[in-house]
Write an enzyme that holds these catalytic residues in place. Sequence first.
Site, PDB file in Angstrom:
ATOM      1  N   ASN A  18       2.538   5.101   5.019  1.00 49.88           N
ATOM      2  CA  ASN A  18       2.297   6.293   4.313  1.00 49.88           C
ATOM      3  C   ASN A  18       2.441   7.849   5.408  1.00 49.88           C
ATOM      4  OD1 ASN A  18       1.894   4.589   2.482  1.00 49.88           O
ATOM      5  ND2 ASN A  18       0.103   5.650   1.439  1.00 49.88           N
ATOM      6  N   LYS A  28      -4.619  -3.696   2.895  1.00 46.35           N
ATOM      7  CA  LYS A  28      -4.102  -2.582   2.274  1.00 46.35           C
ATOM      8  C   LYS A  28      -4.108  -1.339   3.285  1.00 46.35           C
ATOM      9  CE  LYS A  28      -1.632  -0.707  -1.150  1.00 46.35           C
ATOM     10  NZ  LYS A  28      -2.150  -0.032  -2.446  1.00 46.35           N
TER      11      LYS A  28
HETATM   12  O1  KPL Z   1       0.900   1.540  -1.302  1.00 44.82           O
HETATM   13  C1  KPL Z   1       1.988   2.285  -0.971  1.00 44.82           C
HETATM   14  C2  KPL Z   1       1.932   3.680  -0.981  1.00 44.82           C
HETATM   15  O2  KPL Z   1       2.902   4.455  -1.414  1.00 44.82           O
HETATM   16  O3  KPL Z   1       0.704   4.222  -1.211  1.00 44.82           O
HETATM   17  C3  KPL Z   1       3.076   1.360  -0.265  1.00 44.82           C
HETATM   18  C4  KPL Z   1       2.466   0.125  -0.063  1.00 44.82           C
HETATM   19  C5  KPL Z   1       3.345   2.246   0.987  1.00 44.82           C
HETATM   20  C6  KPL Z   1       4.246   1.366  -1.025  1.00 44.82           C
HETATM   21  O4  KPL Z   1       4.943   2.659  -1.228  1.00 44.82           O
END
Ligand code: KPL
Length: 318
Positions: free
Chosen positions: A206, A198
């Site tokens: 991001n 993740k």
């Molecule tokens: O987890 C996310 C976030 O915006 O923090 C993603 C996976 C990029 C989905 O928008």
Amino acid sequence: MTSIRILWIGGGSLGLMFAARCALAQEGTNALLVRNEQQYHILNGQGLELIGDDGRFTAFLPCFQNVPPADSRDSWDWIALMVKQTHLADERTAVQLETLASLYPHANWVCFQNGTGHIERLSSIIPRERLHIAVTTEAARKLDDRTVHHTGRGMTFIGSPEAAPGPEYQEKMLIQALGKAGFDARVSNNIKETVWKKLLINAVINPLTAILRIRNGELLESRERIDWMRELFQEGLAVARAEGVNLSPGLWEELLSVCRRTANNHSSMLQDIMNGRRTEMEWINGSLLKAGARHGLELPAHAAVVRRIREMERDNRG
Ligand code: KPL
């Protein structure tokens, strides 16, 4: 099945969405703790509105501000920490968490933050054996203080930061409660790897969506953007490897598929920038830079996006 009691902390998009779904599935066993006074009054007066692919619902659950009042101090089986890393770094939050940890010494805590570094910080407040990590790909968007849109279904993995031999009974109970609320939740016996996956996905999508001010899906619209994503991805992969986490190169395909699945989403970092808030960049790309430095690795692509996001945050403050 005995039901468990969950105290949700955080009135942001994920906190509202998880609390609403769990309260709708199991009445009387969930409560929500927020820090904003206006939100606290609105939620208590009008309830929490959830918009999902299955309809529109109003959940009524007790909502507290900062700490539950003395006359409603039931014991909680789980405290779910849904606030952002930026709030965890705040002294006021640390004091609040210390109070909660001493009021509910038997509760287990599950932490839903993006990035890394928070478990080490929280270990000085909450006994480490009571800390659990959640990694979720559920997507939600807060429309106002009491309304949340569940914009995308995902999966939630829960595991212990210690290398535990198997899921504990309490973790299984939490997974059952989440399952009852319609979430695809699973125990992870290798949560470190899940966290890194993740982390790498967030460390690419991001900052780029925030810098370019585009939706996640638009990252795939040009060769230059994909090349930029790949540079960040390769550097992140090298840091993970140096940290002893062998992520499969197949993660690149997964990253592209997250962009496609969440094509219409504004990433959380872009939402922070658009709303003039500090972003979680220090705990995402910043933590990769720190880990890289420990292993003598240079990460020029991450260093460049960190500099750019810091500048955007400074402009926002100005
Ligand atoms: O987890 C996310 C976030 O915006 O923090 C993603 C996976 C990029 C989905 O928008």
